[in-house]
Design an enzyme around this catalytic site. Structure first.
Site, PDB file in Angstrom:
ATOM      1  CB  THR A 148       8.722   9.239  14.720  1.00  0.00           C
ATOM      2  OG1 THR A 148       9.153   7.882  15.059  1.00  0.00           O
ATOM      3  CG2 THR A 148       9.124  10.327  15.485  1.00  0.00           C
ATOM      4  CB  CYS A 199      14.825   7.566  12.501  1.00  0.00           C
ATOM      5  SG  CYS A 199      13.514   6.040  12.519  1.00  0.00           S
ATOM      6  CB  VAL A 239       7.666   0.210  12.124  1.00  0.00           C
ATOM      7  CG1 VAL A 239       6.990   0.031  13.425  1.00  0.00           C
ATOM      8  CG2 VAL A 239       8.831   0.983  12.082  1.00  0.00           C
ATOM      9  CG  ASP A 298       0.930  -1.841   3.386  1.00  0.00           C
ATOM     10  OD1 ASP A 298       2.117  -1.632   4.188  1.00  0.00           O
ATOM     11  OD2 ASP A 298       1.096  -1.374   2.067  1.00  0.00           O
ATOM     12  CB  THR A 334       5.545  10.438  10.618  1.00  0.00           C
ATOM     13  OG1 THR A 334       6.677   9.777  10.911  1.00  0.00           O
ATOM     14  CG2 THR A 334       4.334   9.831  10.974  1.00  0.00           C
ATOM     15  NE  ARG A 383       5.849  -5.258   2.934  1.00  0.00           N
ATOM     16  CZ  ARG A 383       6.955  -5.877   3.680  1.00  0.00           C
ATOM     17  NH1 ARG A 383       7.864  -6.600   2.685  1.00  0.00           N
ATOM     18  NH2 ARG A 383       7.450  -5.506   4.818  1.00  0.00           N
ATOM     19  NE  ARG A 428      11.980   3.739   5.255  1.00  0.00           N
ATOM     20  CZ  ARG A 428      11.613   3.291   6.401  1.00  0.00           C
ATOM     21  NH1 ARG A 428      10.599   3.356   6.736  1.00  0.00           N
ATOM     22  NH2 ARG A 428      12.306   2.198   7.242  1.00  0.00           N
TER      23      ARG A 428
END
Length: 431
Positions: free
Chosen positions: A127, A267, A23, A41, A92, A46, A338
């Site tokens: 979210t 999600c 995202v 981050d 989240t 990364r 994930r």
């Protein structure tokens, strides 16, 4: 900040994107084409990778990274103090008990709080359940900064709609919901996003409305997929091809084209638990949503049990068998691990004491080992497996013929096609 002041004041904007995953990075790249933008981050590896101009998630190309001329990266929280608009895009997740895990969001809020100055704006994209921004994040921002919400600093909420691996629906081409903690800030947030979102924006009347809109997008999909999964379980017992039933029903103009399968990812398999958590907190037990979640979460176990039953019916000695699971990511053609529910299939086989190999050309061995303790195999060997499960529809798998798939198996074997890559009569089982 008044809406008509946006362009005038945009020269003073210094953006910081907190969290550079699926995202945050696309956001940082788009904003980095127009404004001084700092991508932050905590993962040093990364940051090093992005500074070299490469994105391991494959959401952003090397050319797109190099094209964001005003974008810089850091893992040092001290560096973000010079920014005045903070956009938080951290995960989240849920914990083992299916409860919201706000640790990443709380940590990001603490980092931002130390950099907050009067007049700054913090926009959240993660979210959450309706109300979480102001119930969970704002108190942390106030405590860490010593500033007062909606007097000294302001907040917005613009939920992410990134679809990992989707090269057609990119950040600029997806309508963006926006909101703010005051009418003026709502207009500012909307104007800011309009500069990078070509598809346009949808200003919500409040942060809570925007939070609720996001969480029900994926809850609706989850419940619909759960219905189709349950139908697949019923039709399997009736010896009816679910795919044929869906194709026939799909000839009606308003029939929704959902398909059975594993429901994982960051999600759809997670977001409903945020809503149900809040619902239970206010005294309502969400029957349909939780029923759908239980059904979808059980599909991996069902697939594994079905494969084992078919092996036993064929007289295959499961105790001395080896099974190949093709694909580990939560969806096709992306490296995102994930909350993949493929792990449920693998774990179920292992609980039966069956040896399992997992092959996925989209995933590095290091990532699979880190996330799930799985050592991926690097090549496929013929005449090796007593059962084979096609769990993810990667293009590399779709390009194989059924004969190439069968060549990987022993003469007596079971092939289960979770994703329906092959006609039903060419495999031993499918959803």
């Amino acid at each position: 900040m008044e809406n008509n002041d946006f362009i005038k004041n945009s020269a003073q904007l210094r953006l910081c994107i907190i969290g550079l995953g699926y995202v945050g990075l696309p956001l940082a790249v788009e904003f980095g084409k127009l404004y001084p933008t700092l991508g932050f981050d905590l993962n040093n590896a990364r940051i090093d990778e992005l500074r070299r101009g490469t994105d391991a998630t494959l959401e952003v190309t090397d050319e797109e990274l190099s094209g964001a001329g005003l974008l810089q990266f850091t893992a040092d929280a001290e560096d973000i103090r010079g920014c005045n608009v903070f956009i938080v895009a951290v995960p989240t997740p849920i914990d083992a008990a299916k409860r919201p895990n706000f640790a990443p969001l709380e940590g990001a809020s603490r980092s931002v709080s130390k950099a907050l100055k009067p007049g700054d704006v913090v926009v959240f994209e993660s979210t959450v359940y309706p109300g979480a921004t102001e119930e969970v994040c704002v108190p942390i921002l106030e405590h860490g900064s010593g500033l007062t919400y909606n007097t000294d600093f302001f907040c917005g909420y613009s939920p992410e709609r990134i679809n990992p691996g989707d090269k057609q629906h990119r950040l600029p081409s997806i309508v963006k919901i926006t909101s703010g903690s005051t009418p003026e800030i709502a207009r500012f947030v909307d104007s800011l996003y309009k500069t990078i979102i070509t598809a346009g924006t949808f200003p919500a009347s409040s942060i809570k409305v925007a939070e609720a809109a996001k969480v029900i997008e994926n809850t609706q999909r989850d419940v619909n997929i759960a219905l189709i999964n349950e139908l697949a379980l019923i039709f399997e017992r009736l010896d009816i091809d679910t795919g044929e039933v869906l194709a026939a029903a799909g000839t009606k103009w308003n029939f929704l084209p959902f398909r059975p399968g594993l429901v994982g990812g960051h999600c759809i398999g997670v977001d409903p638990y945020y809503l149900t958590h809040k619902a239970q907190e206010v005294g309502y037990h969400p029957n349909m949503i939780l029923a759908g979640r239980r059904l979808n979460d059980n599909m991996g176990h069902y697939i594994a049990a079905t494969v084992i039953k078919k092996m036993i019916k064929k007289g295959i000695d499961t105790a001395h068998s080896r099974i190949l699971v093709m694909g580990l990511t939560f969806k096709e053609n992306c490296p995102d691990l994930r909350n993949t529910r493929v792990i449920d299939i693998v774990s179920e086989f292992q609980e039966y004491g069956i040896a399992v190999d997992v092959y996925d050309p989209w995933v590095t061995s290091e990532e699979a080992k880190k996330e799930y303790g799985i050592s991926l195999i690097q090549s496929l060997v013929k005449d090796t497996y007593s059962a084979l499960v096609i769990a993810v529809a990667h293009r590399q798998f779709a390009e194989l013929s059924i004969s190439q798939i069968r060549n990987l198996c022993k003469e007596k074997s079971v092939i289960f096609d979770v994703k329906g890559l092959f006609p039903r009569d060419q495999v031993d089982g499918c959803l």
